[in-house]
Design an enzyme around this catalytic site. Structure first.
Site, mmCIF file in Angstrom:
data_model
loop_
_atom_site.group_PDB
_atom_site.id
_atom_site.type_symbol
_atom_site.label_atom_id
_atom_site.label_comp_id
_atom_site.label_asym_id
_atom_site.label_seq_id
_atom_site.Cartn_x
_atom_site.Cartn_y
_atom_site.Cartn_z
ATOM 1 N N ASP A 46 -10.791 -3.498 -98.022
ATOM 2 C CA ASP A 46 -9.417 -4.653 -97.372
ATOM 3 C C ASP A 46 -8.133 -4.391 -97.882
ATOM 4 O O ASP A 46 -7.561 -4.591 -97.069
ATOM 5 C CB ASP A 46 -9.788 -5.909 -98.691
ATOM 6 N N GLU B 118 0.693 30.931 -91.135
ATOM 7 C CA GLU B 118 1.133 29.867 -90.299
ATOM 8 C C GLU B 118 1.914 30.752 -89.038
ATOM 9 O O GLU B 118 2.383 30.630 -88.422
ATOM 10 C CB GLU B 118 1.782 29.341 -91.380
ATOM 11 N N GLU C 164 6.128 24.533 -86.996
ATOM 12 C CA GLU C 164 5.190 23.988 -87.735
ATOM 13 C C GLU C 164 4.306 23.226 -87.013
ATOM 14 O O GLU C 164 3.275 22.914 -88.194
ATOM 15 C CB GLU C 164 6.274 22.165 -88.378
ATOM 16 N N HIS D 42 -9.331 21.845 -90.120
ATOM 17 C CA HIS D 42 -10.273 21.998 -91.756
ATOM 18 C C HIS D 42 -10.513 20.468 -91.745
ATOM 19 O O HIS D 42 -11.680 19.990 -92.146
ATOM 20 C CB HIS D 42 -8.944 22.040 -92.838
HETATM 21 C C1 HEM Z 1 -8.283 25.071 -101.384
HETATM 22 C C2 HEM Z 1 -9.430 24.832 -100.718
HETATM 23 C C3 HEM Z 1 -8.476 23.072 -99.802
HETATM 24 C C4 HEM Z 1 -7.690 23.060 -99.444
HETATM 25 C C5 HEM Z 1 -6.016 23.848 -99.520
HETATM 26 C C6 HEM Z 1 -7.505 21.767 -98.417
HETATM 27 C C7 HEM Z 1 -6.796 20.920 -98.147
HETATM 28 C C8 HEM Z 1 -6.962 19.996 -97.866
HETATM 29 C C9 HEM Z 1 -6.014 19.105 -96.788
HETATM 30 C C10 HEM Z 1 -4.549 19.117 -96.747
HETATM 31 C C11 HEM Z 1 -6.665 17.860 -96.248
HETATM 32 C C12 HEM Z 1 -5.898 16.100 -95.196
HETATM 33 C C13 HEM Z 1 -5.602 15.771 -96.606
HETATM 34 C C14 HEM Z 1 -7.006 14.158 -96.345
HETATM 35 O O1 HEM Z 1 -7.034 13.759 -95.504
HETATM 36 O O2 HEM Z 1 -7.159 14.171 -97.303
HETATM 37 C C15 HEM Z 1 -7.657 17.641 -96.516
HETATM 38 C C16 HEM Z 1 -8.769 17.154 -95.860
HETATM 39 C C17 HEM Z 1 -10.226 17.164 -96.150
HETATM 40 N N1 HEM Z 1 -10.690 18.549 -96.947
HETATM 41 FE FE1 HEM Z 1 -9.766 19.825 -97.692
HETATM 42 N N2 HEM Z 1 -9.000 21.129 -99.317
HETATM 43 C C18 HEM Z 1 -10.112 22.287 -99.734
HETATM 44 C C19 HEM Z 1 -10.586 22.394 -99.742
HETATM 45 C C20 HEM Z 1 -12.126 21.973 -99.170
HETATM 46 C C21 HEM Z 1 -13.401 21.802 -99.075
HETATM 47 C C22 HEM Z 1 -13.915 22.906 -100.945
HETATM 48 C C23 HEM Z 1 -13.885 21.292 -98.611
HETATM 49 C C24 HEM Z 1 -15.837 20.881 -98.662
HETATM 50 C C25 HEM Z 1 -16.664 21.608 -98.744
HETATM 51 C C26 HEM Z 1 -12.890 19.627 -98.384
HETATM 52 C C27 HEM Z 1 -13.620 18.761 -97.369
HETATM 53 C C28 HEM Z 1 -12.529 17.826 -97.080
HETATM 54 C C29 HEM Z 1 -12.856 16.557 -96.372
HETATM 55 C C30 HEM Z 1 -14.046 16.468 -96.093
HETATM 56 C C31 HEM Z 1 -11.237 16.312 -96.165
HETATM 57 C C32 HEM Z 1 -11.035 14.537 -94.987
HETATM 58 C C33 HEM Z 1 -11.347 14.791 -93.269
HETATM 59 C C34 HEM Z 1 -10.583 13.912 -93.301
HETATM 60 O O3 HEM Z 1 -11.982 13.055 -93.462
HETATM 61 O O4 HEM Z 1 -10.296 14.137 -92.331
HETATM 62 N N3 HEM Z 1 -11.848 20.688 -98.570
HETATM 63 N N4 HEM Z 1 -8.348 19.181 -97.359
HETATM 64 MN MN LIG Z 2 5.758 24.328 -93.139
#
Ligand code: HEM
Ligand SMILES: [Mn+2]
Length: 470
Positions: free
Chosen positions: A211, A266, A281, A329
């Site tokens: 909500d 980048e 960016e 990612h």
């Molecule tokens: C140092 C390692 C990592 C970095 C720097 C990183 C960074 C990020 C960033 C910047 C976001 C976007 C913010 C958000 O939507 O919450 C994100 C989302 C996400 N990350 Fe990572 N992450 C890392 C490791 C991982 C790992 C190991 C997994 C899973 C195996 C993972 C799964 C996800 C998922 C599921 C989302 C949400 C995607 C969405 O719903 O749009 N991340 N991550």
């Molecule tokens: Mn930057």
């Protein structure tokens, strides 16, 4: 009435079995607990029967003296919102399968990946993990338990950590300790060390949170973040009453971030795609799928989407990945119905409750425009943490079948590995340099800048189970 796992839970009106469940569930599972200051202790119990008894006594004492319930956590959040009343620290406990064995507990949570553990060669192969010998020393041997101590303030966390340590029997060894330290950008949003807003997109298990998302953010009509309790809760088979006593599988991964390498990547990508000026960016946004401030690349060609950070989007208006690359990612780890291999409803089942916290200190501002040489190349990273009801279908699936798989999502050209967390050989990927355009450019692989330095699988049991160990 039995706890209904097939939908979200309205906790403020929960009664009967659902209310008991909340009274016996650990905090931080259904909803993130404040934990910008976090200590993570990895423990090993002693070998003999007396040591097992001492370890059990320790766990029961923790539950009795130091831990609160999910219910209390939620009430504290309400009190804070209503009157600014400060909450109490979070103390969480998890056991590995080896930990259950060492305690002599007969009923053990049965998730296959959990039983194998992260150290198992089969797990390592599945996740394409580096050899255990390259992990930090504390993670080389068998881990039995993890204790998390978290708070918004350093002082309260540290005081509680010392109380926890004071309860430790001599036969319990601290194998490793990690110190989580939350960071924020100029708007106060939590960021990770590459400088990007993190922790925004989450499955929401509480009706009240859904909500709030609907009414006080950009909404839920395009992307619905709600998830059933079954996606995070598991009956605690070792507890006195598994019908009301629940827990959750907890993944911990210490992921070191080479910020210098990432920031160079980048710049290199911006160069390869011919991006100029402020538009450079967009290179980083193509790697992550969001700009540093959290603006989703699929919805906007530049940053600046106002706070709160948007999450009400899918890739439906970007099926050709002309705005946000397939391999970004957040598109790899949550294709939001566009993955092409599964029905959207099944695809959602892979999402997990992420509870990560950055670690490590640095002198530079992550969002400042400084040369990569001024960035840390080690010593900082993410303590990746997530709650799952099925490790194989959530964390492992996301890492192995999505991030590490060059053929995911289904696309005319191979997307390649997840440029952030992909493990395995990397090949070049395709990009559309003009946002929403048609011309494609092939760019060399983004080098791997995230390295796993430790981790394991745990089950975070019910408080009732922990108390029953006394
Ligand atoms: C140092 C390692 C990592 C970095 C720097 C990183 C960074 C990020 C960033 C910047 C976001 C976007 C913010 C958000 O939507 O919450 C994100 C989302 C996400 N990350 Fe990572 N992450 C890392 C490791 C991982 C790992 C190991 C997994 C899973 C195996 C993972 C799964 C996800 C998922 C599921 C989302 C949400 C995607 C969405 O719903 O749009 N991340 N991550
Ligand atoms: Mn930057």
């Amino acid at each position: 009435m039995a706890v209904d796992l097939t939908s979200t839970l309205a906790w403020t009106t929960a009664s009967g079995d659902a209310a008991t469940m909340l009274d016996e569930l650990q905090p931080n599972i259904l909803k993130a607990h404040a934990r910008d200051h976090l200590s993570v202790l990895f423990l090993r119990f002693g070998e003999n029967r007396k040591d097992a008894a001492a370890a059990k006594g320790f766990l029961a004492a923790l539950a009795n003296q130091q831990m609160k319930s999910a219910k209390t956590q939620l009430q504290e959040i309400s009190a804070f919102k209503a009157a600014g009343t400060g909450g109490t620290p979070y103390v969480g406990v998890g056991l590995t399968a080896a930990g259950y064995h060492a305690l002599g507990v007969k009923q053990v949570p049965q998730d296959e990946s959990f039983l194998r553990g992260m150290r198992d060669p089969a797990t390592r192969q599945k996740l394409a993990d580096p050899p255990r010998s390259t992990f930090d020393p504390g993670y080389h041997g068998e881990i039995h338990a993890v204790v998390l101590i978290g708070d918004a303030a350093d002082g309260a966390m540290t005081a509680r950590r010392n109380e926890v340590l004071a309860l430790l029997p001599d036969s319990v060894t601290v194998l490793a300790e990690e110190a989580g330290l939350g960071r924020t950008n100029s708007r106060g949003e939590g960021i990770e060390h590459f400088g990007y807003v993190d922790g925004r997109s989450q499955p929401l298990f509480l009706a009240e949170d859904v909500d709030a998302e609907k009414n006080s953010t950009d909404g839920i009509n395009v992307w619905d973040p709600s998830a059933p309790l079954s996606q995070v809760l598991v009956a605690d088979v070792a507890a006195p009453d598994p019908a009301v006593h629940f827990g959750s599988y907890f993944v911990f991964r210490k992921l070191e971030q080479n910020v210098r390498r990432f920031k160079q990547a980048e710049l290199d990508l911006a160069g390869a795609l011919g991006l100029t000026g402020d538009d450079r960016e967009r290179a980083g946004a193509m790697i992550i799928g969001r700009f540093e401030d959290g603006t989703p690349l699929t919805t906007q060609r530049e940053d600046g989407a106002e706070s709160p950070v948007s999450n009400n989007f899918t890739y439906d208006s970007d099926l050709a990945a002309a705005k946000c690359p397939f391999q970004a990612h957040i598109r790899k780890t949550n294709p939001r119905g566009s993955g092409g291999f599964e029905e959207p409803a099944d695809e959602r089942l892979h999402l997990m409750a992420r509870r990560g916290v950055p670690y490590g200190e640095r002198a530079d501002d992550p969002n400042a425009d400084v040369p990569p040489a001024q960035r840390p190349s080690g010593g900082v990273g993410l303590l990746f943490m997530a709650f799952n009801s099925a490790l194989g279908n959530q964390f492992e699936f996301t890492q192995a079948t999505w991030a590490d798989n060059p053929g995911f999502p289904k696309a005319p050209v191979k997307p390649g590995l997840d440029p952030v967390i992909g493990q395995g050989p990397r090949e070049s990927s395709e990009y559309v340099p003009g946002w929403g355009g048609t011309t494609t450019v092939t760019a060399p692989p983004v080098p791997q800048a995230v390295t796993c330095k430790g981790g394991d699988y745990f089950f975070m049991p019910s408080l009732a189970f922990l108390r029953s160990l006394a």
